[in-house]
Design an enzyme around this catalytic site. Structure first.
Site, PDB file in Angstrom:
ATOM      1  N   ASN A   9       0.866  -1.177   0.000  1.00  0.00           N
ATOM      2  CA  ASN A   9       0.000   0.000   0.000  1.00  0.00           C
ATOM      3  C   ASN A   9       0.903   1.226   0.000  1.00  0.00           C
ATOM      4  OD1 ASN A   9      -1.867   1.992   0.398  1.00  0.00           O
ATOM      5  ND2 ASN A   9      -2.393   1.396   2.501  1.00  0.00           N
ATOM      6  N   TRP A  10       1.064   1.813  -1.180  1.00  0.00           N
ATOM      7  CA  TRP A  10       1.974   2.973  -1.274  1.00  0.00           C
ATOM      8  C   TRP A  10       1.369   4.240  -0.671  1.00  0.00           C
ATOM      9  CZ3 TRP A  10       4.463   3.064  -6.882  1.00  0.00           C
ATOM     10  CH2 TRP A  10       5.284   1.940  -7.020  1.00  0.00           C
ATOM     11  N   LYS A  11       0.057   4.219  -0.422  1.00  0.00           N
ATOM     12  CA  LYS A  11      -0.642   5.410   0.095  1.00  0.00           C
ATOM     13  C   LYS A  11      -0.362   6.609  -0.820  1.00  0.00           C
ATOM     14  CE  LYS A  11      -0.122   3.482   4.657  1.00  0.00           C
ATOM     15  NZ  LYS A  11      -0.218   3.679   6.090  1.00  0.00           N
ATOM     16  N   HIS A  97      -9.637   0.932   4.628  1.00  0.00           N
ATOM     17  CA  HIS A  97      -8.389   1.195   5.353  1.00  0.00           C
ATOM     18  C   HIS A  97      -8.692   2.140   6.511  1.00  0.00           C
ATOM     19  CE1 HIS A  97      -4.364   2.563   6.297  1.00  0.00           C
ATOM     20  NE2 HIS A  97      -3.932   1.478   5.685  1.00  0.00           N
ATOM     21  N   GLU A  99      -7.179   4.613   7.601  1.00  0.00           N
ATOM     22  CA  GLU A  99      -7.007   6.044   7.294  1.00  0.00           C
ATOM     23  C   GLU A  99      -8.249   6.596   6.607  1.00  0.00           C
ATOM     24  OE1 GLU A  99      -3.277   5.521   5.278  1.00  0.00           O
ATOM     25  OE2 GLU A  99      -2.368   5.027   7.202  1.00  0.00           O
ATOM     26  N   GLU A 169      -5.614  -5.034  10.489  1.00  0.00           N
ATOM     27  CA  GLU A 169      -4.623  -3.987  10.699  1.00  0.00           C
ATOM     28  C   GLU A 169      -4.957  -3.219  11.981  1.00  0.00           C
ATOM     29  OE1 GLU A 169      -2.602  -2.802   6.804  1.00  0.00           O
ATOM     30  OE2 GLU A 169      -4.427  -1.639   6.929  1.00  0.00           O
ATOM     31  N   GLY A 175       1.934   2.389  10.739  1.00  0.00           N
ATOM     32  CA  GLY A 175       2.855   3.518  10.585  1.00  0.00           C
ATOM     33  C   GLY A 175       3.497   3.979  11.886  1.00  0.00           C
ATOM     34  N   SER A 215       3.096  -1.914  10.612  1.00  0.00           N
ATOM     35  CA  SER A 215       4.539  -1.912  10.879  1.00  0.00           C
ATOM     36  C   SER A 215       5.192  -3.271  10.638  1.00  0.00           C
ATOM     37  CB  SER A 215       4.828  -1.393  12.293  1.00  0.00           C
ATOM     38  OG  SER A 215       4.371  -0.070  12.424  1.00  0.00           O
ATOM     39  N   GLY A 237       4.728   1.450   4.923  1.00  0.00           N
ATOM     40  CA  GLY A 237       6.059   2.063   4.853  1.00  0.00           C
ATOM     41  C   GLY A 237       7.129   1.183   4.221  1.00  0.00           C
TER      42      GLY A 237
HETATM   43  C1  PEP Z   1      -1.045   0.167   6.064  1.00  0.00           C
HETATM   44  O1  PEP Z   1      -1.265   1.375   6.070  1.00  0.00           O
HETATM   45  O2  PEP Z   1      -1.807  -0.607   5.462  1.00  0.00           O
HETATM   46  C2  PEP Z   1       0.131  -0.304   6.781  1.00  0.00           C
HETATM   47  C3  PEP Z   1       0.167  -1.551   7.141  1.00  0.00           C
HETATM   48  O3  PEP Z   1       1.110   0.634   7.035  1.00  0.00           O
HETATM   49  P1  PEP Z   1       2.533   0.370   7.754  1.00  0.00           P
HETATM   50  O4  PEP Z   1       3.079  -0.913   7.204  1.00  0.00           O
HETATM   51  O5  PEP Z   1       3.349   1.564   7.388  1.00  0.00           O
HETATM   52  O6  PEP Z   1       2.244   0.260   9.206  1.00  0.00           O
END
Ligand code: PEP
Length: 252
Positions: A9-11, A97, A99, A169, A175, A215, A237
């Site tokens: 997921n590049w966001k 998601h 976010e 998640e 993040g 993470s 990330g």
């Molecule tokens: C995500 O936003 O789906 C995610 C898992 O982010 P990160 O790996 O940066 O925690």
């Protein structure tokens, strides 16, 4: 079908040329290090999808979008429909998601509509669920994840449900650099699988892909993915660094 998966997921990251560089690096690395045990999915921002399709055309990499409209078509300025994604041959789309739930106030009901749109177009939803820290601290994380799944997925018939990928998640891990422990991830994944068993039966539950996100990185992926109910990861990330993402995809 249950699969081992590493989904990126590049966001809202990378310029167009940085995205080209990242894809070049990933494709080059894959020429040296074949990914044998898992499917790799990359979800870049919308404006880069066409370019990304060119990059992956000669590879086994699948592409996904990060969001989709709950509406079918028409006067919805700025929205992107499931039909548009399908017409570009995209196979996956992230929905729900955290976010989007928190910054854009997406409800379980809206997420259900997005899922319906995607399934109508044969695009597989990667459905995200997970609890904020305060909910875990109150010991209500199982209740919240159950509600998210019941309200956004359990209206589906068994054939449609079988096309869903679930990503657990925990919001406190996204993040933040704080990863769920292997035990916490396995416990919730087993719980999610038991919910599916209760609704659709053991065969469909056993066939459902459940990813962990939060993470997850090149160092901890192997331990997390070794759990019997963890089928891979949704990676934020760490998916922005080619070598790390390829290593994660090879952590099965
Ligand atoms: C995500 O936003 O789906 C995610 C898992 O982010 P990160 O790996 O940066 O925690």
């Amino acid at each position: 079908m249950r699969k081992k998966m590493a989904a990126a997921n590049w966001k809202m990251n990378k310029t167009f040329s940085e995205a080209e560089d990242l894809l070049t690096e990933i494709v080059d690395l894959l020429e040296k290090t074949k990914i044998e045990k898992s499917e790799m999915i990359i979800c870049p921002p919308f404006p880069y999808l066409e370019m990304a399709l060119d990059f992956v055309s000669e590879t086994d990499i699948c592409l996904g979008a990060q969001n989709v409209s709950e509406y079918e078509k028409g006067a919805y300025t700025g929205e992107v429909s499931a039909e548009m994604l399908a017409s570009m041959t995209l196979e996956y789309c992230i929905v729900g998601h955290s976010e989007r739930r928190s910054y854009f106030r997406e409800s379980n009901q809206q997420i259900a509509k997005k899922i319906e749109q995607l399934l109508k177009q044969s695009v597989s939803p990667i459905f995200c669920c997970g609890e904020p820290l305060e909910v875990r601290n109150e010991g209500k994380h199982f209740d919240l994840v159950k509600k998210q799944i019941e309200e956004s997925l359990f209206f589906l018939n068994p054939a449609d449900f079988s096309k869903i990928v679930i990503a657990y998640e925990p919001v406190w891990a996204i993040g933040t650099g704080v990863t769920a422990t292997s035990e916490q991830a396995q416990e919730m994944h087993a719980f999610i699988r038991s919910l599916i068993t209760g609704k659709y039966g053991a065969e469909i539950a056993d066939d459902t892909t459940i990813l962990y996100g939060g993470s997850c990185n090149a160092k901890n992926a192997k331990e997390l993915f070794a759990n019997p109910d963890v089928d891979g990861g949704l990676i934020g990330g760490a998916s922005l660094v080619a070598a790390d993402f390829v290593q994660i995809a090879n952590s099965f």
